[in-house]
Design an enzyme around this catalytic site. Structure first.
Site, PDB file in Angstrom:
ATOM      1  N   ARG A 166       0.853  -1.193   0.000  1.00 17.75           N
ATOM      2  CA  ARG A 166       0.000   0.000   0.000  1.00 17.75           C
ATOM      3  C   ARG A 166       0.890   1.244   0.000  1.00 17.75           C
ATOM      4  NH1 ARG A 166      -5.394  -1.144   3.429  1.00 17.75           N
ATOM      5  NH2 ARG A 166      -6.343  -0.091   1.662  1.00 17.75           N
TER       6      ARG A 166
ATOM      7  N   GLN B 165      -1.261   3.051  -5.581  1.00 13.19           N
ATOM      8  CA  GLN B 165      -2.630   3.481  -5.282  1.00 13.19           C
ATOM      9  C   GLN B 165      -3.620   3.150  -6.398  1.00 13.19           C
ATOM     10  OE1 GLN B 165      -2.370   7.642  -4.263  1.00 13.19           O
ATOM     11  NE2 GLN B 165      -2.132   7.209  -2.089  1.00 13.19           N
TER      12      GLN B 165
ATOM     13  N   ASP C  48      -4.869  -0.436  -5.966  1.00 11.44           N
ATOM     14  CA  ASP C  48      -5.282  -0.812  -4.610  1.00 11.44           C
ATOM     15  C   ASP C  48      -6.747  -1.248  -4.590  1.00 11.44           C
ATOM     16  OD1 ASP C  48      -5.739  -1.112  -1.935  1.00 11.44           O
ATOM     17  OD2 ASP C  48      -4.936   0.835  -1.336  1.00 11.44           O
TER      18      ASP C  48
ATOM     19  N   SER D 290      -8.780  -0.602  -1.315  1.00  8.98           N
ATOM     20  CA  SER D 290      -9.316   0.747  -1.134  1.00  8.98           C
ATOM     21  C   SER D 290     -10.516   1.009  -2.036  1.00  8.98           C
ATOM     22  CB  SER D 290      -8.225   1.796  -1.396  1.00  8.98           C
ATOM     23  OG  SER D 290      -7.243   1.760  -0.386  1.00  8.98           O
TER      24      SER D 290
ATOM     25  N   TYR E 190      -3.060  -1.000   7.883  1.00  9.46           N
ATOM     26  CA  TYR E 190      -3.930  -1.953   8.558  1.00  9.46           C
ATOM     27  C   TYR E 190      -3.911  -1.737  10.067  1.00  9.46           C
ATOM     28  CZ  TYR E 190      -3.662  -4.522   4.142  1.00  9.46           C
ATOM     29  OH  TYR E 190      -3.717  -4.885   2.822  1.00  9.46           O
TER      30      TYR E 190
END
Length: 379
Positions: free
Chosen positions: A120, A125, A128, A131, A226
């Protein structure tokens, strides 16, 4: 290269690649085969795929001839057993929770990439998937709670009397939690938020919510976004604070998960006993045990007048947009392993490619997965 898109099984309504991304792959000289009706539940029909240049094939043809197989959920043994050694599987394979399957993929000499293990980082991004899908889950969780709740969310002042705004408590201010805050605030609720990471306080407050602080949280800065396990002393303080907030809450959204481990129980039975009748909890961690003591995955439980909805796959409730975002994530990852001519180039010097790879050349190669999966996992 032939890329194959399988139709998802059970209650999964999303599809791995949309016609828009199929068209982009065609422009990169990648042949795309799509199982018949693979996109129907996501509102992408076979005609749309064919117009984008894909060919409609049977599952058997795809499994026998495709070089890369796309699947959202971990493939079944039946599917994996039909793939020849050296074939590639790309999906959200959840390897930390499927140790026996990971060992089986290695024994079959399959190369697997799990997009939920991508580092991450800023560079990653656009790939991801956690997300992109969590954003949808947070939004849908509030709408589901509002639908299930027996009162208004916003404040109303009418000739018949005033209605106080609903109080919403959100446990976990990750991507899902932040979207839940924004959605609940747009609907007019008063929102309180709890998270073990003090660093998210500013984001929470910028969305108009109150941040509930507990001193002494373990440092989560190295956990890649996390949650991490907390000390017993912290957990006791945590439960006291949550208990105080939950007694006032009308709606609770829980999102806390720890990769590779059961979800922490943040809402205990005594806390549930304090909640008012008609309150609603939506537990997004249901698949890994849930954040309440009575959560059941894919079920709605009624406990002393409180409704607890266990659902870890809310993105599947918005399959068109969820598939669109997921397909973009997949495409951005594919660009790292494809040549300009549409061939495969598995560059394991790239930290994203290396981080996403779970099995290769008959071995489990992901360090994090290896550390959590016993060498003697049953096959």
């Amino acid at each position: 290269m032939i890329a194959g898109i399988l139709k998802e099984k059970n209650s999964e309504t999303r599809v791995s690649l949309t016609p828009e991304v199929v068209k982009q792959l065609q422009q990169m000289s990648v042949t795309v085969w799509v199982e018949q009706d693979a996109g129907d539940a996501s509102f992408y029909n076979d005609d749309a795929y064919m117009q984008s240049g894909a060919q409609i094939k049977t599952a058997g043809e795809i499994l026998a001839q495709a070089d890369v197989i796309f699947t959202l959920q971990p493939p079944s043994r039946e599917v994996a057993s039909q793939l020849a050694p050296g074939k590639i599987i790309i999906g959200v394979l959840q390897p930390l929770y499927h140790s026996a399957e990971v060992s089986y993929w290695a024994s079959r000499n399959l190369t697997t990439f799990s997009l939920d293990t991508i580092p991450r980082t800023t560079r990653a991004q656009s790939m991801d998937v956690l997300s992109s899908q969590a954003n949808i889950a947070g939004y849908k969780a509030v709408l589901l709670a509002a639908y299930s709740y027996s009162r208004y969310l916003p404040m109303f002042m009418t000739a018949a009397g005033s209605i106080a705004p609903a109080k919403v408590l959100i446990l976990g201010a990750g991507v899902a939690g932040l979207q839940a805050i924004a959605t609940a605030r747009r609907l007019g609720a008063v929102v309180e938020v709890f998270d073990t990471r003090p660093a998210v306080k500013e984001e929470v407050m910028s969305l108009g919510a109150k941040f509930v602080e507990v001193e002494g949280a373990a440092d989560a800065s190295a956990a890649g976004g996390y949650a991490v396990e907390q000390s017993e002393s912290y957990q006791q303080q945590q439960q006291k604070k949550i208990g105080e907030s939950i007694a006032r809450a009308d709606i609770v959204i829980t999102t806390a998960q720890i990769p590779g481990k059961p979800a922490p129980v943040l809402v205990t039975q005594p806390m549930l006993d304090q909640m008012r009748h008609g309150s609603v909890i939506v537990d997004l961690a249901a698949a890994t045990g849930g954040n309440t003591s009575v959560t059941k995955n894919n079920e709605t439980v009624h406990y002393k007048g409180v409704t607890i909805i266990g659902n870890s796959n809310l993105p599947a409730a918005m399959p068109a947009d969820a598939s669109k975002l997921y397909a973009k994530n997949v495409f951005n990852f594919l660009k790292l392993i494809l040549t300009k001519e549409g061939g495969l180039d598995l560059n394991f010097e790239d930290d994203i490619v290396k981080g996403a790879c779970i099995t290769h050349n008959g071995e489990i190669v992901n360090e994090r997965v290896k550390s959590l999966i016993p060498a003697a996992s049953a096959i």
